[in-house]
Design an enzyme around this catalytic site. Structure first.
Site, PDB file in Angstrom:
ATOM      1  N   ASP A  90      -7.473  -5.323   6.316  1.00  0.00           N
ATOM      2  CA  ASP A  90      -6.766  -6.308   5.498  1.00  0.00           C
ATOM      3  C   ASP A  90      -6.351  -7.547   6.277  1.00  0.00           C
ATOM      4  O   ASP A  90      -5.984  -8.561   5.671  1.00  0.00           O
ATOM      5  CB  ASP A  90      -5.523  -5.677   4.865  1.00  0.00           C
ATOM      6  CG  ASP A  90      -5.865  -4.758   3.700  1.00  0.00           C
ATOM      7  OD1 ASP A  90      -7.022  -4.790   3.249  1.00  0.00           O
ATOM      8  OD2 ASP A  90      -4.984  -4.014   3.246  1.00  0.00           O
ATOM      9  N   ARG A 115      -6.335  -0.637  -9.277  1.00  0.00           N
ATOM     10  CA  ARG A 115      -6.971   0.357  -8.415  1.00  0.00           C
ATOM     11  C   ARG A 115      -5.983   1.413  -7.920  1.00  0.00           C
ATOM     12  O   ARG A 115      -6.323   2.585  -7.787  1.00  0.00           O
ATOM     13  CB  ARG A 115      -7.642  -0.322  -7.220  1.00  0.00           C
ATOM     14  CG  ARG A 115      -8.414   0.684  -6.370  1.00  0.00           C
ATOM     15  CD  ARG A 115      -9.285   0.048  -5.332  1.00  0.00           C
ATOM     16  NE  ARG A 115     -10.008   1.056  -4.590  1.00  0.00           N
ATOM     17  CZ  ARG A 115     -11.128   1.648  -4.989  1.00  0.00           C
ATOM     18  NH1 ARG A 115     -11.663   1.310  -6.137  1.00  0.00           N
ATOM     19  NH2 ARG A 115     -11.718   2.576  -4.249  1.00  0.00           N
ATOM     20  N   ASN A 132       0.822  -1.215   0.000  1.00  0.00           N
ATOM     21  CA  ASN A 132       0.000   0.000   0.000  1.00  0.00           C
ATOM     22  C   ASN A 132       0.855   1.263   0.000  1.00  0.00           C
ATOM     23  O   ASN A 132       0.497   2.258  -0.639  1.00  0.00           O
ATOM     24  CB  ASN A 132      -0.945  -0.014   1.203  1.00  0.00           C
ATOM     25  CG  ASN A 132      -2.002  -1.104   1.080  1.00  0.00           C
ATOM     26  OD1 ASN A 132      -2.313  -1.552  -0.019  1.00  0.00           O
ATOM     27  ND2 ASN A 132      -2.544  -1.549   2.204  1.00  0.00           N
ATOM     28  N   ASP A 140      -9.665  -5.405  -5.969  1.00  0.00           N
ATOM     29  CA  ASP A 140     -10.388  -6.521  -5.358  1.00  0.00           C
ATOM     30  C   ASP A 140     -11.894  -6.325  -5.434  1.00  0.00           C
ATOM     31  O   ASP A 140     -12.394  -5.204  -5.300  1.00  0.00           O
ATOM     32  CB  ASP A 140     -10.004  -6.655  -3.880  1.00  0.00           C
ATOM     33  CG  ASP A 140      -8.594  -7.190  -3.709  1.00  0.00           C
ATOM     34  OD1 ASP A 140      -8.156  -7.968  -4.565  1.00  0.00           O
ATOM     35  OD2 ASP A 140      -7.953  -6.824  -2.718  1.00  0.00           O
TER      36      ASP A 140
END
Length: 436
Positions: free
Chosen positions: A320, A97, A23, A121
């Site tokens: 997550d 994304r 991330n 996702d």
């Protein structure tokens, strides 16, 4: 489509080191677009999402050099405007994304950018309103181009600093707005900003490039606009989600494992969340040691009620890791309610765990009650399909602990977030085979 063939019931032993944080990587890589100077990024994870973003940069005209293992040089001196207004750019953005965080920096550099609906996702609704509204508050005009079937952002005057109260503490939304604001005229104040370690890392990197961002690590950021940014070097943190995944693997496979260089100060409440399931975790310098667990017992709340583990914005528990915690709970002693607040489709993978013998009651799309087996009943092998990155790894953990041989299809989802996971786990005792 690739698959994993997983022979269960093999303990792990030794040491493993987490990759760079996925991330954070997506955020700071987008940040290199803000300067024409060279930016060097270390500890870049070799994963599908990051590699696709780097390839997209190359297609856009950014000069990219691989300087060593996980070290890249980026120089965005030239950006091909014709390419980023074309269909290929939009198609690639739609499959990645993380590419949404290019809107802010490209708008600052070019004054106009098109963007297609983001991929990623399939875990439920993931709206982009926070991104779009924040960028428009800075002065961009937003429209939808029917011909291109894409959103268009355009600066017809100048981006100007302003006060904004975000409707949600979106991590990617905060990152996008920060990168749009660092070169806007005047001062921007962002209240209800996300404050995850990865946002902190982005702000620190931008400040080294000449930005003026204060309030880092809080939910109130103040950004004084500057006219330009320079180059810098930056090192990405270890991936806290991978650290949590390795903790889960150790617990479920009766393993004694050391996770190296975890950056303890940036793990937040992750270690304590596993401790609440009964796991013993030991801090050894900056390493995390997990002893073999033949049993572990879920704690209760102080009033004796059932434990609830739920996701929350930082410094709360990252969503997550809820999939991993859920799997770990299946072999604990006791019961726990897993409450996934942020996404409505992230718990649907539990039907595969139920097929493996786990005792789970799916109450609704957001809540599941897990009744642990206390290792008295092992999970059975199963044939599964990975629906997203984190559920895929949860399935992998379940398969590693199960009796028999399991198969997990569509592991490209796992590859999006984990570097050569089967090679690294096999090196410490796992039996995982990749097939195409």
């Amino acid at each position: 489509m690739s698959s994993f063939i997983v022979e269960g019931n093999h303990p792990l032993i030794g040491e493993i080191e987490p990759q760079g944080a996925k991330n954070e990587a997506l955020e700071v890589l987008c940040g290199v677009l803000l300067t024409t100077d060279e930016v060097i990024i270390d500890n870049v994870p070799d994963i599908l999402d990051v590699n696709n973003l780097i390839q997209l940069f190359c297609d856009m005209g950014v000069t990219v050099r691989r300087m060593g293992k996980n070290i890249y040089s980026f120089k965005a001196e030239y950006i091909d405007m014709e390419f980023i207004e074309g269909g290929t750019f939009l198609d690639k953005c739609a499959k990645l994304r993380g590419s949404v965080m290019m809107i802010g920096p490209l708008l600052s550099r070019l004054g106009k950018v098109y963007y297609a609906n983001a991929g990623g996702d399939k875990i439920g609704r993931r709206r982009l309103d926070t991104h779009f509204k924040g960028i428009c508050d800075l002065g961009a005009e937003f429209s939808y181009d029917e011909e291109k079937q894409a959103y268009c952002f355009e600066v017809k005057k100048l981006l100007r600093g302003t006060y904004m109260l975000l409707d949600e503490a979106s991590v990617t939304g905060t990152a996008n707005i920060i990168m749009a604001a660092v070169m806007a005229q005047g001062t921007t104040t962002i209240y209800n900003a996300a404050c995850e370690p990865y946002i902190q890392q982005l702000c620190k990197m931008l400040n080294k490039m000449g930005a003026k961002i204060s309030g880092i690590a809080s939910n109130l950021l103040t950004i004084e606009g500057v006219s330009s940014l320079c180059g810098t070097s930056h090192t990405i943190l270890p991936d806290m989600i991978e650290v949590g995944s390795f903790i889960g693997m150790a617990a479920m496979t009766y393993s004694e494992l050391t996770i190296k260089s975890v950056s303890w100060d940036n793990l937040g409440i992750i270690p304590d969340s596993f401790r609440r399931l009964g796991l013993q975790l030991e801090k050894r310098g900056d390493d995390l040691y997990i002893p073999r667990h033949d049993h572990y017992e879920i704690e209760y709340f102080l009033d004796g009620s059932i434990l609830t583990l739920s996701d929350a914005i930082w410094p709360g528990l990252t969503p997550d890791l809820l999939s991993v915690l859920l799997v770990v709970a299946t072999q604990a002693k006791g019961s726990v309610l897993i409450h996934q607040k942020m996404f409505e489709s992230r718990l649907f993978f539990v039907d595969k765990l139920i097929d493996m013998g786990a005792q789970i009651i799916l109450c609704d799309p957001h809540r599941a009650v897990v009744i642990g087996h206390d290792h008295r009943i092992r999970l059975k092998a199963n044939h599964m399909v990975s629906p997203d990155i984190r559920a895929g790894v949860a399935m992998l953990i379940a398969a590693m602990s199960a009796d028999g041989v399991s198969r997990i299809d569509h592991i490209e989802q796992i590859d999006r977030g984990y570097t050569r996971i089967e090679e690294r786990l096999n090196a410490i005792g796992a039996h995982i085979t990749r097939i195409d």
